[in-house]
Design a protein around this motif. Structure first.
Motif, PDB file in Angstrom:
ATOM      1  N   GLU A 144       9.453   9.262 -23.834  1.00 27.80           N
ATOM      2  CA  GLU A 144       9.833   7.913 -23.420  1.00 27.80           C
ATOM      3  C   GLU A 144      11.307   7.869 -23.028  1.00 27.80           C
ATOM      4  O   GLU A 144      11.675   7.291 -21.996  1.00 27.80           O
ATOM      5  CB  GLU A 144       9.567   6.916 -24.546  1.00 27.80           C
ATOM      6  N   GLN A 145      12.153   8.478 -23.833  1.00 28.51           N
ATOM      7  CA  GLN A 145      13.589   8.443 -23.565  1.00 28.51           C
ATOM      8  C   GLN A 145      13.941   9.150 -22.259  1.00 28.51           C
ATOM      9  O   GLN A 145      14.713   8.623 -21.453  1.00 28.51           O
ATOM     10  CB  GLN A 145      14.344   9.075 -24.733  1.00 28.51           C
ATOM     11  N   GLU A 152      15.386   7.258 -18.849  1.00 31.09           N
ATOM     12  CA  GLU A 152      16.682   7.687 -18.327  1.00 31.09           C
ATOM     13  C   GLU A 152      16.581   8.042 -16.844  1.00 31.09           C
ATOM     14  O   GLU A 152      17.383   7.592 -16.018  1.00 31.09           O
ATOM     15  CB  GLU A 152      17.183   8.883 -19.132  1.00 31.09           C
ATOM     16  N   GLU A 178       5.951   7.836 -26.793  1.00 30.20           N
ATOM     17  CA  GLU A 178       6.913   7.355 -27.788  1.00 30.20           C
ATOM     18  C   GLU A 178       7.188   8.371 -28.896  1.00 30.20           C
ATOM     19  O   GLU A 178       8.284   8.381 -29.467  1.00 30.20           O
ATOM     20  CB  GLU A 178       6.420   6.058 -28.444  1.00 30.20           C
ATOM     21  N   GLY A 231      14.804  14.876 -26.347  1.00 27.02           N
ATOM     22  CA  GLY A 231      14.558  13.471 -26.666  1.00 27.02           C
ATOM     23  C   GLY A 231      13.076  13.224 -26.555  1.00 27.02           C
ATOM     24  O   GLY A 231      12.314  14.116 -26.165  1.00 27.02           O
TER      25      GLY A 231
END
Length: 231
Positions: free
Chosen positions: A63-64, A68, A154, A60
């Motif tokens: 950022e993801q 998380e 991002e 991912g």
């Protein structure tokens, strides 16, 4: 000579001590969030998120994986905290660089790279949001520079020194490694670009030498870099 020229930011285009800047950053961000989150818990969650980014394997965006890990550890509503993060990067974060003195050589290097017809990439380790990267470009006196690409958390799924970070840039820009030059001050994070065929220049201002399996194509001062770039 090169179709792509990649520049690191912290300690390269931006003349600062990275460790000192990070300490100031963590302190200011903790103060900003302290009315909402207990400081020790916040720092533990923040570092858990940073670690996930540093070892991201491409599953991912950075950022993801950060979000998380951060919110799993903190167990807070993102809608409450994320606007405060944005406000911090727009305001308090920008103040952290108020004493930075831009280097004229950095502007000259970017001008030479652009004049050569190369695609110019800001290849900064993507553990920060775009807002923070833009703030640091302002500190360096380089806001608005015509970069073909700017890495941030991002748009990146790896971090330095994972070669996947450089591969992702090459794929995004349509470039081939042997046609490119990576300029940076960190022997571990920046010289690994050679694994994909990039030439490398190790800038010795603010040098971070943690050892590397790769030797730079060139190394030296700003004056020597400008010569390589045709100045």
């Amino acid at each position: 000579m090169f179709k792509g020229i990649f520049f690191d930011l912290d300690g390269t285009l931006l003349p600062l001590d990275l460790a000192e800047m990070m300490n100031s950053y963590f302190r200011a961000l903790t103060i900003k969030l302290s009315p909402l989150v207990e400081p020790v818990s916040f720092m533990e969650a923040l570092m858990a998120g940073v670690e996930k980014m540093l070892y991201n394997d491409g599953r991912g965006t950075n950022e993801q994986v950060f979000m998380e890990a951060f919110f799993r550890r903190l167990d807070r509503d993102p809608r409450q905290l994320l606007p405060v993060f944005d406000e911090f990067y727009i305001n308090e974060y920008r103040e952290l660089g108020r004493h930075v003195v831009p280097r004229a050589e950095a502007r000259r290097a970017l001008d030479l790279a652009a004049a050569s017809g190369a695609k110019v990439v800001l290849a900064t380790n993507p553990v920060f949001p775009r807002l923070a990267v833009e703030a640091r470009l302002e500190w360096a006196g380089l806001a608005g520079s015509p970069f073909t690409a700017i890495t941030s958390y991002e748009n990146s799924s790896f971090c330095k020194p994972n070669p996947g970070y450089y591969l992702e840039i090459l794929q995004a820009t349509g470039l081939q490694g042997p046609d490119c030059l990576m300029v940076g001050n960190d022997s571990k994070e920046d010289l690994v670009a050679a694994e994909l065929g990039l030439s490398t220049f190790l800038l010795e201002d603010f040098l971070i030498d943690r050892g590397s399996a790769y030797k730079p194509t060139w190394r030296g001062s700003w004056e020597e870099l400008l010569k390589v770039l045709g100045g």
